[in-house]
Write a protein that holds these residues in place. Structure first.
Motif, PDB file in Angstrom:
ATOM      1  N   GLU A   8     112.337  55.784  -9.247  1.00 38.90           N
ATOM      2  CA  GLU A   8     111.901  55.089  -8.033  1.00 38.90           C
ATOM      3  C   GLU A   8     110.854  54.024  -8.358  1.00 38.90           C
ATOM      4  OE1 GLU A   8     110.664  58.066  -5.311  1.00 38.90           O
ATOM      5  OE2 GLU A   8     112.695  58.464  -4.604  1.00 38.90           O
ATOM      6  N   HIS A   9     109.872  54.455  -9.289  1.00 37.27           N
ATOM      7  CA  HIS A   9     108.812  53.537  -9.659  1.00 37.27           C
ATOM      8  C   HIS A   9     109.371  52.256 -10.287  1.00 37.27           C
ATOM      9  CE1 HIS A   9     104.848  52.239 -10.874  1.00 37.27           C
ATOM     10  NE2 HIS A   9     105.295  52.048 -12.119  1.00 37.27           N
ATOM     11  N   GLU A  10     110.323  52.578 -11.210  1.00 37.96           N
ATOM     12  CA  GLU A  10     110.931  51.419 -11.866  1.00 37.96           C
ATOM     13  C   GLU A  10     111.602  50.472 -10.858  1.00 37.96           C
ATOM     14  OE1 GLU A  10     111.913  53.708 -15.981  1.00 37.96           O
ATOM     15  OE2 GLU A  10     113.584  52.859 -14.848  1.00 37.96           O
ATOM     16  N   ARG A  11     112.238  51.121  -9.917  1.00 36.08           N
ATOM     17  CA  ARG A  11     112.928  50.309  -8.900  1.00 36.08           C
ATOM     18  C   ARG A  11     111.917  49.469  -8.114  1.00 36.08           C
ATOM     19  NH1 ARG A  11     116.464  54.495  -8.312  1.00 36.08           N
ATOM     20  NH2 ARG A  11     115.396  55.441  -6.557  1.00 36.08           N
ATOM     21  N   GLU A  12     110.724  50.171  -7.806  1.00 34.60           N
ATOM     22  CA  GLU A  12     109.721  49.444  -7.032  1.00 34.60           C
ATOM     23  C   GLU A  12     109.183  48.249  -7.812  1.00 34.60           C
ATOM     24  OE1 GLU A  12     106.753  52.248  -5.802  1.00 34.60           O
ATOM     25  OE2 GLU A  12     108.127  53.196  -4.401  1.00 34.60           O
ATOM     26  N   THR A  13     108.896  48.530  -9.142  1.00 37.92           N
ATOM     27  CA  THR A  13     108.385  47.452  -9.977  1.00 37.92           C
ATOM     28  C   THR A  13     109.383  46.296 -10.018  1.00 37.92           C
ATOM     29  OG1 THR A  13     107.376  49.139 -11.350  1.00 37.92           O
ATOM     30  CG2 THR A  13     107.443  46.898 -12.246  1.00 37.92           C
ATOM     31  N   GLY A  14     110.613  46.687 -10.252  1.00 39.46           N
ATOM     32  CA  GLY A  14     111.677  45.669 -10.287  1.00 39.46           C
ATOM     33  C   GLY A  14     111.698  44.881  -8.985  1.00 39.46           C
ATOM     34  N   HIS A  15     111.544  45.549  -7.875  1.00 38.51           N
ATOM     35  CA  HIS A  15     111.540  44.929  -6.571  1.00 38.51           C
ATOM     36  C   HIS A  15     110.446  43.878  -6.460  1.00 38.51           C
ATOM     37  CE1 HIS A  15     112.680  45.145  -2.295  1.00 38.51           C
ATOM     38  NE2 HIS A  15     111.413  44.764  -2.089  1.00 38.51           N
ATOM     39  N   ASP A  16     109.211  44.266  -6.976  1.00 38.98           N
ATOM     40  CA  ASP A  16     108.077  43.339  -6.911  1.00 38.98           C
ATOM     41  C   ASP A  16     108.350  42.044  -7.679  1.00 38.98           C
ATOM     42  OD1 ASP A  16     106.758  45.007  -5.368  1.00 38.98           O
ATOM     43  OD2 ASP A  16     105.326  45.759  -6.881  1.00 38.98           O
ATOM     44  N   VAL A  18     111.132  40.641  -8.489  1.00 34.89           N
ATOM     45  CA  VAL A  18     112.145  39.826  -7.798  1.00 34.89           C
ATOM     46  C   VAL A  18     111.484  39.033  -6.678  1.00 34.89           C
ATOM     47  CG1 VAL A  18     114.148  39.915  -6.275  1.00 34.89           C
ATOM     48  CG2 VAL A  18     114.133  41.238  -8.392  1.00 34.89           C
ATOM     49  N   GLU A  19     110.606  39.718  -5.925  1.00 35.73           N
ATOM     50  CA  GLU A  19     109.918  39.044  -4.820  1.00 35.73           C
ATOM     51  C   GLU A  19     109.075  37.875  -5.314  1.00 35.73           C
ATOM     52  OE1 GLU A  19     107.600  41.671  -2.440  1.00 35.73           O
ATOM     53  OE2 GLU A  19     109.284  42.116  -1.109  1.00 35.73           O
ATOM     54  N   GLU A  20     108.367  38.106  -6.454  1.00 36.07           N
ATOM     55  CA  GLU A  20     107.523  37.046  -7.012  1.00 36.07           C
ATOM     56  C   GLU A  20     108.328  35.819  -7.397  1.00 36.07           C
ATOM     57  OE1 GLU A  20     105.099  38.420 -10.284  1.00 36.07           O
ATOM     58  OE2 GLU A  20     104.067  39.800  -8.929  1.00 36.07           O
ATOM     59  N   ALA A  21     109.479  36.098  -8.058  1.00 36.74           N
ATOM     60  CA  ALA A  21     110.351  34.996  -8.478  1.00 36.74           C
ATOM     61  C   ALA A  21     110.837  34.208  -7.272  1.00 36.74           C
ATOM     62  CB  ALA A  21     111.546  35.554  -9.261  1.00 36.74           C
ATOM     63  N   GLU A  22     111.213  34.916  -6.243  1.00 33.54           N
ATOM     64  CA  GLU A  22     111.691  34.247  -5.022  1.00 33.54           C
ATOM     65  C   GLU A  22     110.583  33.409  -4.399  1.00 33.54           C
ATOM     66  OE1 GLU A  22     113.254  37.246  -2.469  1.00 33.54           O
ATOM     67  OE2 GLU A  22     115.239  37.197  -3.403  1.00 33.54           O
TER      68      GLU A  22
END
Lengths: 434, 106
Positions: A8-16, A18-22
């Motif tokens: 889950e953590h990894e997914r959350e980090t990954g999510h962050d 992606v948001e930054e790049a966008e």
């Protein structure tokens, strides 16, 4: 669980991330980086000190000019980037106006690039002031005007060629006008040669004439003449050659001189018309037959007036305006046109012009004219006009008819010749004698 | 420009017929001359020119009528002008052509 938690953590980090790049992408879209916008804007930016020393310049302008930042900043003035003409303009107009107004926009100048090439630009400058209102520096934007310059040059070229074409057209027009004036002069001279310069003075007779040419460009085919014969008699004729132009004029000349010669040889009007017929028939036997219609006659003075003998060859009848106020045609029944038929016929008519009587001869320009009302003017109309006019002398008759012709305006589309021969009224003769 | 004269060719018991519709003037007279030249005529025939629909005739038109008459006579044929309108008839009378040309249907 752990694994799950890690996952889950990894997914959350990954999510962050992606948001930054966008966000970064979006930020780029929104031009959040003022620095990048300044450096790579589609126009040149330049900031100079009040003395013109370059303080800041953007990459776009450096690229246009082919200089590095170090070559310009602190080393060159704005005016140094201009062509010689641009420098002069900058010194005499641009700088003083800017100092006075604090702003100048859309000034066309030329920059000189490092490689010597010229770059047309549109310059807008604003003076930046401090909080105390004192001027601090000058901000300038420069827009690439190469396309615009090319467009203007194209416009100039187009305008030049249009002006050249116009001047050529004007020259051609002037030449054509000169040529036309010359032609009209020739036509007028030839036309005059087909008519008597002035009518002769005939004792006991008033004579008046009028010629209306339908066109100043074409010689008409109408003709008339009045001339002395032996034994105190006089000859006259009036006629109309079919057609217009040089051929008609040539035929008119032939007819006129043949008629005069024929009258001198034999004062019989029928014989005169027959001679003209023979001349025309012989001359125009081929493909281009010519004919004319004519009235020819003689005037013989008598104690009670002037005796008229006339012959008609297919011509509208002479019109008599009597002293008693009546008008009548003098027909020559059975007369045929002259010059084209195998066996022409010319018939005669006689009358006596007493004091106050006038005889009018005319060509069919008059009786074929289109009236303002629509239908063509006819013999009947002419008779009515003459009856209202009579009694009238030769000059008065011609004057009245000239007015009538003018009233037709553009409806008068054919040449018209008028010849009036009248015996002065009795009291006029007495007055002249006394 | 639309032609101001139309010529319709036909035939009747006595020979060829040319029916003219429009103005017979300087501009259109050559059309009549051509039409007459192109019309075959044998001796004894009559060439009929139907003028009922001729609105205007000037001196060039008259010349063309005379030329048509000449041509008919040269072929030992004859020419008849049919249904001549009053305006044209008046001109023919002034010119004395009513005695020279045969008129029909007046």
């Amino acid at each position: 669980m752990c694994g799950t938690a890690d996952g889950e953590h990894e997914r959350e980090t990954g999510h962050d991330s992606v948001e930054e790049a966008e966000r970064a992408q979006f930020s780029a879209l929104l031009e959040d980086s003022a620095e990048d916008l300044y450096e790579h804007a589609p126009c040149g930016y330049l900031s100079t000190m009040l003395d013109g020393q370059i303080a800041k310049v953007n990459t776009t302008l450096l690229d246009w000019l082919g200089y590095t930042r170090d070559q310009l900043v602190g080393r060159r003035r704005f005016a140094d980037l201009l062509t010689v003409g641009g420098k002069l303009y900058h010194e005499t107009h641009f700088a003083p106006l800017l100092a006075m107004q604090g702003h100048l926009s859309g000034i066309a100048l030329e920059l000189r690039a490092a490689d010597g090439s010229r770059l047309p630009v549109l310059v807008t400058s604003t003076v930046k002031t401090g909080s105390d209102g004192q001027p601090l520096l000058i901000r300038t934007t420069l827009f690439d005007a190469r396309d615009r310059r090319a467009y203007e040059q194209e416009l100039l070229r187009a305008r030049k060629s249009a002006e050249q074409a116009q001047s050529q057209a004007e020259t051609a027009h002037q030449e054509a006008e000169t040529e036309r004036a010359r032609l009209q002069q020739v036509v007028a001279i030839l036309q005059k040669s087909l008519l008597p310069p002035q009518l002769p003075q005939v004792p006991g007779l008033d004579a008046a004439s009028y010629y209306h040419p339908a066109s100043v460009d074409e010689i008409g085919g109408d003709f008339y003449d009045l001339f002395a014969l032996a034994g105190g008699r006089w000859g006259f004729f009036l006629g109309d050659v079919c057609g217009k132009g040089p051929e008609a004029a040539s035929a008119t000349s032939l007819i006129r001189y043949t008629l005069r010669a024929a009258f001198l040889a034999d004062s019989d009007p029928v014989q005169a018309l027959a001679t003209v017929h023979a001349a025309l028939h012989e001359r125009y036997a081929g493909e281009d037959p010519r004919y004319c219609t004519a009235i020819a006659g003689t005037l013989t003075p008598r104690p009670d007036g002037i005796a008229v003998t006339l012959a008609g060859g297919g011509h509208p009848s002479a019109l008599l305006l009597r002293a008693d106020g009546t008008a009548e045609f003098l027909p020559t029944p059975g007369g045929t046109l002259v010059g084209i038929l195998p066996r022409p016929h010319f018939s005669t008519a006689h009358t006596l012009l007493g004091p106050g009587d006038t005889m009018l001869l005319y060509t069919d320009g008059l009786t074929e004219a289109r009236t303002q009302a629509g239908p063509r003017y006819s013999e009947e109309d002419l008779h009515t006009f003459a009856a209202a006019l009579a009694p009238a002398g030769a000059a008065a008759t011609i004057n009245a008819l000239q007015g009538l012709l003018e009233s037709f305006g553009a409806g008068l589309d054919d040449d018209t010749a008028l010849l009036a021969l009248g015996v002065p009224a009795a009291n006029t003769i007495e007055g002249a004698a006394g | 420009m639309t032609p101001e004269l139309t010529i319709n060719a036909g035939h009747n018991a006595t020979g060829p017929v040319l029916a003219l519709v429009g103005d017979l003037d300087h501009a259109t007279a050559p059309q009549l001359r051509t039409a007459v030249t192109d019309t075959a005529l044998t001796p004894g025939q009559i060439l009929t020119l139907d003028l009922s629909a001729v609105a205007f005739c000037d001196s060039s038109g008259i010349t063309a009528l005379i030329a048509a008459h000449r041509r008919a006579l040269a072929q030992e044929a004859d020419l008849v002008l049919a249904d001549v309108p009053a305006r044209v008839l008046r001109i023919l009378r002034i010119l004395g052509l009513d005695q020279v040309l045969r008129l029909a249907g007046q």
